[in-house]
Design an enzyme around this catalytic site. Structure first.
Site, PDB file in Angstrom:
ATOM      1  N   ARG A  93       0.836  -1.201   0.000  1.00 30.28           N
ATOM      2  CA  ARG A  93       0.000   0.000   0.000  1.00 30.28           C
ATOM      3  C   ARG A  93       0.872   1.253   0.000  1.00 30.28           C
ATOM      4  O   ARG A  93       1.970   1.250   0.555  1.00 30.28           O
ATOM      5  CB  ARG A  93      -0.923   0.026   1.224  1.00 30.28           C
ATOM      6  CG  ARG A  93      -2.126  -0.912   1.111  1.00 30.28           C
ATOM      7  CD  ARG A  93      -3.038  -0.817   2.305  1.00 30.28           C
ATOM      8  NE  ARG A  93      -2.379  -1.271   3.521  1.00 30.28           N
ATOM      9  CZ  ARG A  93      -1.836  -0.488   4.427  1.00 30.28           C
ATOM     10  NH1 ARG A  93      -1.940   0.831   4.329  1.00 30.28           N
ATOM     11  NH2 ARG A  93      -1.227  -0.991   5.488  1.00 30.28           N
ATOM     12  N   TYR A 141      -1.197  -3.523  -7.051  1.00 27.98           N
ATOM     13  CA  TYR A 141      -1.041  -4.274  -5.792  1.00 27.98           C
ATOM     14  C   TYR A 141      -2.352  -4.278  -4.985  1.00 27.98           C
ATOM     15  O   TYR A 141      -3.005  -3.230  -4.819  1.00 27.98           O
ATOM     16  CB  TYR A 141       0.098  -3.684  -4.935  1.00 27.98           C
ATOM     17  CG  TYR A 141       0.014  -4.232  -3.529  1.00 27.98           C
ATOM     18  CD1 TYR A 141       0.413  -5.544  -3.260  1.00 27.98           C
ATOM     19  CD2 TYR A 141      -0.567  -3.496  -2.500  1.00 27.98           C
ATOM     20  CE1 TYR A 141       0.248  -6.084  -1.994  1.00 27.98           C
ATOM     21  CE2 TYR A 141      -0.732  -4.027  -1.233  1.00 27.98           C
ATOM     22  CZ  TYR A 141      -0.318  -5.326  -0.983  1.00 27.98           C
ATOM     23  OH  TYR A 141      -0.500  -5.875   0.264  1.00 27.98           O
ATOM     24  N   LYS A 166      -9.697  -2.214   1.578  1.00 27.42           N
ATOM     25  CA  LYS A 166      -9.322  -1.067   2.402  1.00 27.42           C
ATOM     26  C   LYS A 166     -10.126   0.171   1.993  1.00 27.42           C
ATOM     27  O   LYS A 166     -10.518   0.973   2.836  1.00 27.42           O
ATOM     28  CB  LYS A 166      -7.826  -0.799   2.286  1.00 27.42           C
ATOM     29  CG  LYS A 166      -6.961  -1.984   2.679  1.00 27.42           C
ATOM     30  CD  LYS A 166      -7.192  -2.397   4.110  1.00 27.42           C
ATOM     31  CE  LYS A 166      -6.491  -3.706   4.415  1.00 27.42           C
ATOM     32  NZ  LYS A 166      -6.496  -4.024   5.840  1.00 27.42           N
ATOM     33  N   SER A 192      -1.456  -3.609  10.299  1.00 25.14           N
ATOM     34  CA  SER A 192      -1.116  -4.476   9.171  1.00 25.14           C
ATOM     35  C   SER A 192       0.110  -5.329   9.492  1.00 25.14           C
ATOM     36  O   SER A 192       1.095  -4.830  10.034  1.00 25.14           O
ATOM     37  CB  SER A 192      -0.828  -3.619   7.945  1.00 25.14           C
ATOM     38  OG  SER A 192      -1.966  -2.830   7.664  1.00 25.14           O
ATOM     39  N   CYS A 225       0.523  -7.593  11.710  1.00 25.22           N
ATOM     40  CA  CYS A 225       0.791  -7.737  13.144  1.00 25.22           C
ATOM     41  C   CYS A 225       0.023  -8.897  13.767  1.00 25.22           C
ATOM     42  O   CYS A 225      -0.124  -8.947  15.000  1.00 25.22           O
ATOM     43  CB  CYS A 225       0.513  -6.433  13.874  1.00 25.22           C
ATOM     44  SG  CYS A 225       1.725  -5.164  13.476  1.00 25.22           S
ATOM     45  N   ASP A 276      -9.592  -9.705   8.832  1.00 23.84           N
ATOM     46  CA  ASP A 276      -9.029  -8.372   8.554  1.00 23.84           C
ATOM     47  C   ASP A 276      -9.996  -7.224   8.840  1.00 23.84           C
ATOM     48  O   ASP A 276      -9.564  -6.164   9.242  1.00 23.84           O
ATOM     49  CB  ASP A 276      -8.584  -8.307   7.081  1.00 23.84           C
ATOM     50  CG  ASP A 276      -7.637  -7.141   6.796  1.00 23.84           C
ATOM     51  OD1 ASP A 276      -6.666  -6.962   7.544  1.00 23.84           O
ATOM     52  OD2 ASP A 276      -7.881  -6.404   5.817  1.00 23.84           O
TER      53      ASP A 276
HETATM   54  P1  GTP Z   1      -2.678  -7.678   7.404  1.00 26.29           P
HETATM   55  O1  GTP Z   1      -3.234  -8.686   6.470  1.00 26.29           O
HETATM   56  O2  GTP Z   1      -1.539  -6.901   6.824  1.00 26.29           O
HETATM   57  O3  GTP Z   1      -3.707  -6.735   7.971  1.00 26.29           O
HETATM   58  O4  GTP Z   1      -1.935  -8.453   8.590  1.00 26.29           O
HETATM   59  P2  GTP Z   1      -2.360  -9.403   9.812  1.00 26.29           P
HETATM   60  O5  GTP Z   1      -2.597  -8.570  11.008  1.00 26.29           O
HETATM   61  O6  GTP Z   1      -3.419 -10.360   9.408  1.00 26.29           O
HETATM   62  O7  GTP Z   1      -0.979 -10.178  10.086  1.00 26.29           O
HETATM   63  P3  GTP Z   1      -0.607 -11.727   9.989  1.00 26.29           P
HETATM   64  O8  GTP Z   1      -1.438 -12.591  10.879  1.00 26.29           O
HETATM   65  O9  GTP Z   1      -0.562 -12.101   8.563  1.00 26.29           O
HETATM   66  O10 GTP Z   1       0.871 -11.724  10.595  1.00 26.29           O
HETATM   67  C1  GTP Z   1       1.903 -10.978  10.049  1.00 26.29           C
HETATM   68  C2  GTP Z   1       3.257 -11.485  10.495  1.00 26.29           C
HETATM   69  O11 GTP Z   1       3.335 -11.551  11.904  1.00 26.29           O
HETATM   70  C3  GTP Z   1       3.553 -12.887   9.955  1.00 26.29           C
HETATM   71  O12 GTP Z   1       4.876 -12.927   9.479  1.00 26.29           O
HETATM   72  C4  GTP Z   1       3.393 -13.756  11.162  1.00 26.29           C
HETATM   73  O13 GTP Z   1       4.201 -14.902  11.099  1.00 26.29           O
HETATM   74  C5  GTP Z   1       3.760 -12.826  12.328  1.00 26.29           C
HETATM   75  N1  GTP Z   1       3.024 -13.206  13.557  1.00 26.29           N
HETATM   76  C6  GTP Z   1       1.692 -13.433  13.670  1.00 26.29           C
HETATM   77  N2  GTP Z   1       1.352 -13.783  14.923  1.00 26.29           N
HETATM   78  C7  GTP Z   1       2.493 -13.794  15.633  1.00 26.29           C
HETATM   79  C8  GTP Z   1       2.800 -14.091  17.006  1.00 26.29           C
HETATM   80  O14 GTP Z   1       1.942 -14.431  17.824  1.00 26.29           O
HETATM   81  N3  GTP Z   1       4.108 -13.961  17.372  1.00 26.29           N
HETATM   82  C9  GTP Z   1       5.083 -13.597  16.489  1.00 26.29           C
HETATM   83  N4  GTP Z   1       6.331 -13.498  16.941  1.00 26.29           N
HETATM   84  N5  GTP Z   1       4.829 -13.324  15.188  1.00 26.29           N
HETATM   85  C10 GTP Z   1       3.560 -13.418  14.767  1.00 26.29           C
HETATM   86  C1  SPV Z   2      -3.103  -4.493   5.220  1.00 26.85           C
HETATM   87  O1  SPV Z   2      -2.104  -3.903   4.751  1.00 26.85           O
HETATM   88  O2  SPV Z   2      -3.602  -4.169   6.325  1.00 26.85           O
HETATM   89  C2  SPV Z   2      -3.715  -5.614   4.493  1.00 26.85           C
HETATM   90  C3  SPV Z   2      -3.206  -5.951   3.163  1.00 26.85           C
HETATM   91  O3  SPV Z   2      -4.640  -6.233   4.988  1.00 26.85           O
HETATM   92  S1  SPV Z   2      -3.785  -4.866   1.938  1.00 26.85           S
HETATM   93  O4  SPV Z   2      -5.096  -5.355   1.486  1.00 26.85           O
HETATM   94  O5  SPV Z   2      -2.838  -4.910   0.833  1.00 26.85           O
HETATM   95  O6  SPV Z   2      -3.908  -3.536   2.457  1.00 26.85           O
HETATM   96 MN    MN Z   3      -5.194  -5.462   6.987  1.00 25.02          MN
END
Ligand code: GTP
Ligand code: SPV
Ligand code: MN
Length: 620
Positions: free
Chosen positions: A105, A235, A244, A286, A288, A313
């Protein structure tokens, strides 16, 4: 030709290498594909206007059917938009590579174009609607020459939900059409829901790749017109306008006007061995951990506990019988790939084993996908996300850190049975959380709703690869909505406070941090499945059975309040991660003040008071 050579050859023909060729040549569909025009005159007029401006070779009316999808996949393979993956290893799945200049983004080029700057507020880029429309129209003039203009009807939300919204996205990208079919409920269902009333409300989204030039990349929102225009990117987060742009930025604007909440939150169900079920929603910025938390598998010790996913999400929440009820407006997951493994997230791995559209991961010689953090040893050779040869000795990453999968939510083995329930699921707890290597303890609970709103409003997190720019810098990201709130953040805080007043049975509010590090720079907490231990404490608090001690920042669990049975973590690490350091919190308090001050007077009095009370509790 050997299969392996075949894949390498395909990889080298990445479309962005061939600058002479149009990146999105027109398709010529056979009869009965792409010709199902909706009847609504407002849609027909709008499409005609956009076609007049962009001058596509033809207009393709999407209906979301299998036949249409097969045709577009075949065309995408021919035009090198997609690479087919090994049918045995990842059935019906494809790899897409976006331009290397276009992998995340772009917050600096994202605009909220409200009539006045004040409406967009201090945290958004604002530009004048009339000027912006005219600038974008100039860019879109003739932009689809030689291309097909696709018209995608879709809905956000379960078909029978009162919150559900209709959108139409116009795009010249096949990748967008294929992704929208996974991420939204697309086609007939939307056309039906809209009906024939030319005055019915729906979102107008226009997207064109243009020439994928970062200097001509703008993601613009016109909330007062329920309209979005996105140019110059291919993207996901910039171009899948349902997500979003509509579900969060325009969604949050509509939510405030209509008295509900549109949030960057996962929604999960958690069921005890006795069959008692709670739903919680959690806002993490994001990359996290939302997708991971939403698909969590409890450790062995929690035999009989079950976590199910409603959404990973976005949550749309409204008040019903004095409680917040949430629906997931989406139909699929657009998730972070790196770090996903059978060890960290088996349910995600199962979800992406088939029928998945991958973006910017590595391609192995046998036509499989690979990324950093996948199970097993790295391949001896692969083609990286840019289309170059890669070996384990390479300095560059094989998969882009923000590489993503798009997969239908139906693939998720732990999909919650109530995911289609139009009235939504009742929310017992809201969790805020960021990526903080220090200061923020593993978990704590707000004293009440307004204190919880303060926790959300002052949340901070280290930046990630999900947006372009520096990674790892702590920034305030209120409610994980900094990049997604479609109006003035002060009004957004006020809206949260007002919602609280209308809830007779409000969810309890918590804060978590899976990412605190010890002196050795390593994470103190194992995370992933073990986050169940924190979730269980949260559920215990909802059930009024869990213990906690009162601290200046809120209710803090002591080590014996969290079930740490069979957890291989040293006791001193547990004490460290559960505790708070008063010196660190002095800095944190100052950072809250700096942040509030930076917002230039829009912060509601209630939250300023919360800060004073927090400061006073530290002085006691
Ligand atoms: P968006 O789709 O961008 O909104 O992200 P999200 O909040 O769904 O994040 P996602 O669950 O995909 O996690 C992002 C990164 O954080 C990945 O590389 C995971 O492996 C890492 N991660 C997720 N949960 C944990 C956790 O409990 N501990 C650690 N150390 N890393 C984590
Ligand atoms: C984020 O960045 O919080 C996402 C991925 O969930 S995107 O849809 O590319 O914004
Ligand atoms: Mn997101």
């Amino acid at each position: 030709m050997e299969c392996s050579e075949n894949y390498q050859l395909l990889a080298l023909r990445a479309p962005w290498i061939d600058i002479m060729k149009d990146i999105a040549p027109a398709v010529s569909p056979p009869v009965e594909i792409g010709d199902r025009k909706p009847a609504n005159q407002a849609v027909l007029d709008w499409v005609q206007d956009v076609a007049k401006l962009t001058q596509p070779e033809n207009v393709f009316w999407c209906d979301g059917s299998d036949r249409e999808n097969e045709f577009l996949i075949e065309q995408s393979l021919q035009q090198d938009v997609l690479i087919k993956l090994n049918e045995k290893k990842v059935p019906r799945s494809y790899l897409h590579r976006s331009n290397p200049n276009d992998v995340a983004r772009v917050e600096q080029f994202t605009f909220i174009c409200t009539p006045t700057k004040e409406e967009a507020g201090p945290t958004n880029n604002w530009s004048d609607p009339a000027e912006t429309y005219s600038k974008l129209q100039e860019m879109l003039k003739g932009a689809m020459r030689g291309r097909t203009m696709f018209v995608i009807p879709y809905i956000m939300g379960p078909p029978d939900s009162p919150l559900t919204k209709v959108g139409f996205e116009i795009t010249d990208s096949k990748y967008v059409v294929l992704s929208m079919r996974i991420m939204t409920r697309m086609g007939e269902v939307a056309v039906k829901r809209l009906g024939n009333d030319p005055k019915a409300e729906w979102n107008r989204g226009v997207h064109s790749l243009l020439d994928v030039d970062p200097t001509r990349r703008f993601i613009c929102h016109f909330p007062q017109d329920n309209a979005i225009i996105s140019v110059g990117s291919g993207y996901g987060g910039n171009v899948l306008l349902s997500k979003k742009c509509l579900a969060l930025r325009i969604g949050s604007y509509l939510a405030r006007k209509q008295g509900w909440l549109a949030e960057h939150m996962l929604i999960l169900g958690v069921e005890s061995p006795e069959g008692k079920k709670h739903y919680v929603a959690a806002a993490f910025p994001s990359a996290c951990g939302k997708t991971n938390f939403a698909m969590l598998i409890p450790p062995k010790h929690f035999d009989g506990w079950k976590v199910t996913t409603v959404g990973d999400d976005i949550a749309w929440m409204r008040i019903r019988d004095g409680r917040l009820h949430a629906v997931n407006p989406e139909n699929g997951y657009f998730g972070v790939v790196p770090g996903t493994s059978y060890k960290s997230n088996p349910n995600a791995m199962k979800s992406i084993e088939h029928d998945t559209l991958y973006t910017n991961v590595a391609l192995t010689d046998d036509g499989n996908v690979w990324w950093e953090g996948k199970d097993g040893p790295p391949p001896k050779h692969a083609i990286d996300w840019k289309g170059n040869d890669w070996t384990p000795d390479s300095k560059e990453k094989a998969a882009h850190p923000n590489s993503r999968f798009a997969t239908p939510m139906r693939n998720n083995p732990v999909l919650d049975p109530d995911v289609e329930k139009g009235e939504g699921v009742p929310i017992s707890a809201i969790i805020f959380g960021g990526r903080r290597s220090d200061t923020l303890p593993l978990a704590f609970q707000a004293f009440d709703w307004n204190h919880g709103v303060y926790l959300g409003a002052t949340m901070a997190s280290e930046t990630t690869a999900a947006a372009t720019g520096a990674v790892g810098q702590v920034r305030r990201d209120p409610m994980a909505m900094l990049p997604f709130c479609g109006y003035n953040i002060g009004d957004y805080f006020r809206h949260w406070i007002e919602i609280g007043k209308r809830l007779s049975n409000p969810p309890l509010i918590f804060n978590v941090n899976w990412f605190r590090k010890g002196e050795n720079g390593k994470f103190l907490w194992p995370g992933f499945g073990d986050n169940m231990r924190v979730l269980k404490w949260i559920i215990d608090r909802c059930e009024k059975t869990g213990g906690a001690v009162e601290s200046p920042i809120g209710w803090l669990p002591s080590p014996h309040d969290v079930d740490l049975e069979e957890l291989d973590v040293e006791h001193k690490c547990i004490v460290e991660i559960l505790g708070i350091d008063h010196e660190e919190w002095q800095k944190e308090l100052n950072a809250h003040k700096t942040f509030f001050d930076s917002l230039g007077g829009v912060v509601p009095e209630e939250l300023l008071k919360q800060r004073e009370k927090l400061a006073a509790r530290f002085k006691l």
